[in-house]
Design an enzyme around this catalytic site. Structure first.
Site, PDB file in Angstrom:
ATOM      1  N   ASN A 127      -3.815   1.024   5.689  1.00 47.54           N
ATOM      2  CA  ASN A 127      -3.842   1.734   4.412  1.00 47.54           C
ATOM      3  C   ASN A 127      -3.730   3.241   4.604  1.00 47.54           C
ATOM      4  O   ASN A 127      -3.646   3.744   5.737  1.00 47.54           O
ATOM      5  CB  ASN A 127      -5.125   1.368   3.652  1.00 47.54           C
ATOM      6  CG  ASN A 127      -4.901   1.317   2.148  1.00 47.54           C
ATOM      7  OD1 ASN A 127      -4.224   2.165   1.582  1.00 47.54           O
ATOM      8  ND2 ASN A 127      -5.482   0.318   1.502  1.00 47.54           N
ATOM      9  N   HIS A 157     -14.013  13.061  25.580  1.00 43.91           N
ATOM     10  CA  HIS A 157     -14.184  14.224  26.444  1.00 43.91           C
ATOM     11  C   HIS A 157     -15.468  14.065  27.248  1.00 43.91           C
ATOM     12  O   HIS A 157     -16.505  13.663  26.720  1.00 43.91           O
ATOM     13  CB  HIS A 157     -14.263  15.505  25.607  1.00 43.91           C
ATOM     14  CG  HIS A 157     -12.966  15.905  25.000  1.00 43.91           C
ATOM     15  ND1 HIS A 157     -12.008  16.623  25.683  1.00 43.91           N
ATOM     16  CD2 HIS A 157     -12.453  15.685  23.771  1.00 43.91           C
ATOM     17  CE1 HIS A 157     -10.959  16.835  24.899  1.00 43.91           C
ATOM     18  NE2 HIS A 157     -11.199  16.270  23.736  1.00 43.91           N
ATOM     19  N   GLY A 186     -12.607   0.611   4.547  1.00 44.92           N
ATOM     20  CA  GLY A 186     -12.248   2.006   4.388  1.00 44.92           C
ATOM     21  C   GLY A 186     -13.250   2.952   5.035  1.00 44.92           C
ATOM     22  O   GLY A 186     -14.456   2.763   4.953  1.00 44.92           O
ATOM     23  N   ALA A 204     -17.095  -0.906   5.387  1.00 46.34           N
ATOM     24  CA  ALA A 204     -16.621   0.445   5.095  1.00 46.34           C
ATOM     25  C   ALA A 204     -17.626   1.476   5.602  1.00 46.34           C
ATOM     26  O   ALA A 204     -18.838   1.320   5.451  1.00 46.34           O
ATOM     27  CB  ALA A 204     -16.412   0.599   3.596  1.00 46.34           C
TER      28      ALA A 204
END
Length: 230
Positions: A127, A157, A186, A204
């Site tokens: 999406n 890192h 999402g 989500a």
């Protein structure tokens, strides 16, 4: 419906059907957009490493190092998608893959550290607003659906030495693997080194920093297994 029959042919799926009714005006508008996307795609195809079918490009799509992109049938890159395929393995799309508007797919971040690349399986839909950083390698299976603003990071890192600037401590790369038939909600974030098993559901907004087995439902920051689908 003519358009429905055309889509069945393109998807090679005789059972495909639209669940909702559309007016003639709706269908004309949809067809017009897809037509122009297909025309733009024709301009990109000659520069790609391989493409087995149509390529649909939205407006303002930017593709770098297209010679490292492989695509199956009917690739859709919606408006403002950015793909930088520079990497050891390139960017590979299966059949019937769609990438939502304003998404970014990177094979390499810093040029001095060439990335591994990204592989996305067939019938997977990503999406709008997704970020896929394939520096350490991202592999996504078939039939995966992702909500908007999903982020996947495949490198970290190092920062253990407080006497050295973080950006000078080097990188670690384990890669991310997402199995088939998963639903990523999402705003979810998946971090380097994570393997998401087949059939998983990621709620989500979750931050997934550990691998999860097949058919798990996970949620939270950091994410934890709530229950199994089995």
């Amino acid at each position: 419906m003519l358009i429905e029959k055309v889509i069945r042919k393109l998807k090679n799926n005789p059972d495909y059907k639209w669940e909702s009714p559309y007016t003639t005006r709706d269908l004309i508008a949809i067809s017009w957009v897809r037509l122009w996307q297909a025309i733009r795609g024709l301009c990109l195809k000659p520069f790609m490493k391989r493409s087995s079918g149509l390529v649909f490009l939205g407006r303002q799509v930017k593709v770098r190092h297209a010679y490292q992109i492989e695509a199956g049938k009917n690739l859709i890159l919606e408006d403002n998608v950015f793909v930088n395929a520079l990497s050891f393995n390139g960017v590979k799309f299966g059949d019937h893959v769609s990438i939502g508007r304003n998404s970014t797919l990177l094979g390499t971040g810093i040029v001095s550290h060439k990335g591994i690349g990204i592989t996305i399986g067939s019938r997977t839909g990503i999406n709008a607003g997704a970020y896929l950083g394939g520096q350490g390698g991202i592999t996504i299976g078939d039939d995966v659906i992702m909500g908007p603003n999903v982020q996947i990071f495949s490198e970290n890192h190092n920062f253990s030495d407080p006497d050295i600037i973080i950006k000078e401590q080097g990188l670690t790369r384990s890669g991310v693997i997402i199995g088939s038939n998963c639903w990523i909600g999402g705003g979810a974030t998946i971090l380097d080194g994570v393997t998401v098993g087949n059939g998983c559901v990621i709620a989500a907004g979750s931050v997934v920093n550990k691998s999860v087995p097949d058919n798990s439902i996970v949620a939270g920051v950091p994410a934890r297994i709530i229950k199994s689908r089995i």
